[in-house]
Each structure stands twice: as structure tokens, then as C-alpha cells.
Design a protein around this motif. Sequence first.
Motif, short mmCIF file in Angstrom:
data_model
loop_
_atom_site.label_atom_id
_atom_site.label_comp_id
_atom_site.label_asym_id
_atom_site.label_seq_id
_atom_site.Cartn_x
_atom_site.Cartn_y
_atom_site.Cartn_z
N GLN A 295 0.83 -1.20 0.00
CA GLN A 295 0.00 0.00 0.00
C GLN A 295 0.86 1.26 0.00
N ALA A 296 1.96 1.23 0.77
CA ALA A 296 2.86 2.38 0.82
C ALA A 296 3.49 2.64 -0.55
N HIS A 297 3.85 1.53 -1.24
CA HIS A 297 4.44 1.68 -2.58
C HIS A 297 3.43 2.28 -3.55
N ALA A 298 2.18 1.80 -3.48
CA ALA A 298 1.14 2.33 -4.36
C ALA A 298 0.86 3.80 -4.06
N HIS A 299 0.88 4.16 -2.78
CA HIS A 299 0.66 5.56 -2.40
C HIS A 299 1.78 6.46 -2.92
N ALA A 300 3.02 5.98 -2.84
CA ALA A 300 4.16 6.76 -3.34
C ALA A 300 4.05 6.98 -4.84
N GLN A 301 3.58 5.94 -5.55
CA GLN A 301 3.40 6.07 -7.00
C GLN A 301 2.33 7.11 -7.32
N GLN A 302 1.24 7.10 -6.55
CA GLN A 302 0.17 8.08 -6.77
C GLN A 302 0.68 9.50 -6.52
N ALA A 303 1.49 9.67 -5.45
CA ALA A 303 2.03 11.00 -5.14
C ALA A 303 2.96 11.49 -6.24
N ALA A 304 3.79 10.57 -6.77
CA ALA A 304 4.71 10.95 -7.86
C ALA A 304 3.93 11.32 -9.11
N LEU A 305 2.84 10.57 -9.39
CA LEU A 305 2.01 10.88 -10.56
C LEU A 305 1.33 12.24 -10.41
N ALA A 306 0.86 12.54 -9.18
CA ALA A 306 0.22 13.83 -8.95
C ALA A 306 1.21 14.97 -9.13
N GLN A 307 2.44 14.76 -8.66
CA GLN A 307 3.46 15.79 -8.82
C GLN A 307 3.80 16.00 -10.29
N GLN A 308 3.89 14.89 -11.04
CA GLN A 308 4.18 14.99 -12.48
C GLN A 308 3.06 15.73 -13.21
N MET A 309 1.82 15.45 -12.84
CA MET A 309 0.69 16.14 -13.49
C MET A 309 0.69 17.62 -13.16
N ALA A 310 1.07 17.96 -11.92
CA ALA A 310 1.13 19.38 -11.53
C ALA A 310 2.21 20.11 -12.33
N GLN A 311 3.36 19.43 -12.54
CA GLN A 311 4.43 20.04 -13.32
C GLN A 311 4.01 20.23 -14.77
N GLN A 312 3.30 19.23 -15.32
CA GLN A 312 2.83 19.35 -16.70
C GLN A 312 1.82 20.49 -16.84
N HIS A 313 0.95 20.62 -15.84
CA HIS A 313 -0.02 21.72 -15.86
C HIS A 313 0.68 23.06 -15.79
N HIS A 314 1.72 23.17 -14.95
CA HIS A 314 2.48 24.42 -14.84
C HIS A 314 3.17 24.76 -16.16
N LEU A 315 3.74 23.73 -16.80
CA LEU A 315 4.42 23.96 -18.08
C LEU A 315 3.43 24.40 -19.15
N ALA A 316 2.26 23.76 -19.17
CA ALA A 316 1.24 24.13 -20.16
C ALA A 316 0.76 25.56 -19.93
N ALA A 317 0.60 25.94 -18.66
CA ALA A 317 0.16 27.31 -18.36
C ALA A 317 1.21 28.33 -18.78
N ALA A 318 2.48 28.00 -18.56
CA ALA A 318 3.56 28.90 -18.95
C ALA A 318 3.63 29.06 -20.47
N MET A 319 3.45 27.95 -21.19
CA MET A 319 3.49 28.00 -22.65
C MET A 319 2.31 28.82 -23.19
N GLU A 320 1.12 28.65 -22.58
CA GLU A 320 -0.04 29.41 -23.02
C GLU A 320 0.16 30.90 -22.75
N ALA A 321 0.76 31.22 -21.59
CA ALA A 321 1.02 32.63 -21.27
C ALA A 321 2.01 33.24 -22.26
N GLN A 322 3.02 32.46 -22.64
CA GLN A 322 3.98 32.94 -23.64
C GLN A 322 3.30 33.16 -24.99
N ARG A 323 2.38 32.25 -25.35
CA ARG A 323 1.67 32.39 -26.61
C ARG A 323 0.81 33.66 -26.61
N GLN A 324 0.13 33.89 -25.47
CA GLN A 324 -0.69 35.09 -25.35
C GLN A 324 0.16 36.34 -25.42
#
Length: 336
Positions: free
Chosen positions: A50-79
Motif C-alpha cells: 500500500q505504501a508503494h502504491a501511495h508513493a506512486q500516486q504521489a509521484a504521478l500527482a506531482q508529475q501532473m502538476a508540473q505538466q499543468h504548470h508547463l502548459a500554463a507557462a506555454m499558453e502565457a507565452q503564446r498570449q
Amino acid sequence: RLVAMNPPMSAEAVFEQRRQQAIREAQVRAQQQAAAMQMAHAMATMTPAQAHAHAQQAALAQQMAQQHHLAAAMEAQRQNQLVREQHQARMKAANEKAEADKRDEQEAVAAGGTRHGAIGDAAVVDAAITDELLYENYIPAKLKEGLLHPDQIVESSTMSNMQPPNIPSTFKHHLKDAVKKGTLSSLQLESIVYSCMKFESRLESGHRSGFFLGDGAGVGKGRQIAGAVYEHYRSSGRRALWVSVSTDLKFDAERDLKDLGLAPHIHVYPKGTGSMPSGSLEKVAKEGVMFCTYSLLIHGSGKVSDIVEKGAEMKPELLMKAGSRLKQLVDWLAKD
């Protein structure tokens, strides 16, 4: 020069804003503490799987947050690019109209009409530029690390048409942990990187190059200076000089260094409310930040006007008279 755009506020409104911000921050801290306690309790009762599965979920959430931040930065640059192109098109049209009006006025004068009359007034009105076109949102163009700055930062439209220098792939900063913690925004990190790049170059005189930071209030110049101090420390430097207008700002310097949340802790001297002693500063500190006011810095030094009047070539060494504060500080820094 970057500027944080904030509307003017009354003293009561500022106080209420700070009170509400303090309440929100306290609520966030309480929620974070409660979540941390729940997490610690949950982790204690989890099986290894369970601890291993939880760590994987946390890493996935962090990766998604980074991708969202990158997408927002790219959209701001486009604007920003879209706004810049629209602004350039308006400026081009305004210039073309101004040239056409100028030709019309010249023809009117040649025909016996008036100069700087209705035609000239109309050209001024049509060529007027609103405040919305004077500034554009600023996002670092060459640096892709760090979170977006929490405040809206703008630069003049003229400056937005200039590209900053490239960052060589061989240049590596030492503030990855501050970027990960979020204690340095991408905008603040950009200034630190460019300043440290400049410090590594030399002028024709052999003196080390400097870097002028002209950001406006709200960008966080104190945090940027603190980051530059840590970059120097982690690049094998051990001594830095922090100059400001008042001794009270020494405590702000200490706060800026501490708020980065980096190790090791860098101390600021003189300690407390103490004053800088005369003589060698080796007895005060072997490493750290020496804080000094501008008025103390020039105490006992020569004047540039006196040197120029005597016809001597202006050299920094001529200002460092024996017993001056400048000489005292330079001697301390020279042993770094």
C-alpha cells in the motif's frame, strides 16, 4: 526593469488585506498540519504494498502538476506573443498614418494653409497609446525552471521587443532545492542566473563585471540577492557584502536568507544591533554576509570629484584610503 502592477490602496484597505492574508495563511498551515498528521497515521498503518502504491500516486500527482504548470507557462507565452504582434501592428499603422498626416500638412502649408493646425492635432490623437499598450506581462524567455511568480509582473512594451541573452548549456546553478521548494520563482531565478553569469566575466580593466538589478517593488529583490549569495556560497565562495540604506534592513536581509529554506544557514554580521568594529574584520567572521549601510561604506574614503580635479585617472583603488571602511571591507572580501 520589471514592475509589479498593484492598484493604489488606502491604509485601511492595506491593513485589512494583510489581516485577511494572515488568516488565510494560518488556515492553510492548519490544513497542511492536519493533512501531514493524517498522512503520517495512514502511512504507519499501511502495508509495504500500500505504501508503494501511495508513493506512486504521489509521484504521478506531482508529475501532473508540473505538466499543468508547463502548459500554463506555454499558453502565457503564446498570449504574450499575440499581444506583442498586435501592439507592433498598431504601432506600424500609427507610424504610417503619422507619416501620411505629415505629408498632408506639408502640402497644406505649401498651398498656404496652417501649420500644426487641425491636421497636426488629429495626428497626435490618433497616435496616442493607452496604458494597456505600454506594458506587457513578463515571463522568463530563456529560463524554463521554477514556478510562475505569484504576482502579476509586467515590463514596458519597448523592453518586451528585446530578447535576453541565451543561457549557455554549460552554466549550471546550485539552487535546485530552492526551485523544488518553490522559495524562488522562475523570474527571481532568472535574475540570479544572469547576474552570476555576468560575475564570471571581466572588464577590460581586469575588474570583475557587475550586474544592475532594476526590478520594481513587489518582484522580490531581497530574495533575489539572497539567492545570489547562496549561489556564491555553493560555488566555493564564503564571503559576501550586503549594502543598504539603513541598519534596520539588516533584519530583512536575514529574513530573506532564512526564507529560502536552504542549508547551511548563512549568518549576517554584525550580529543583533551591534555595529561594525574598526580594524580587521577577521575577528568578526570568517565567512557569511557582512551588512553595511551606504553612509558607512564611504566613511573615510576619497571623493571622486577630488580625484578628477587633480587630473588623476579614476581608479577604484584611489578611493580605498588606509583606515577607511571601504578598505576594511575590501581586505575582508579579498580573502574569500
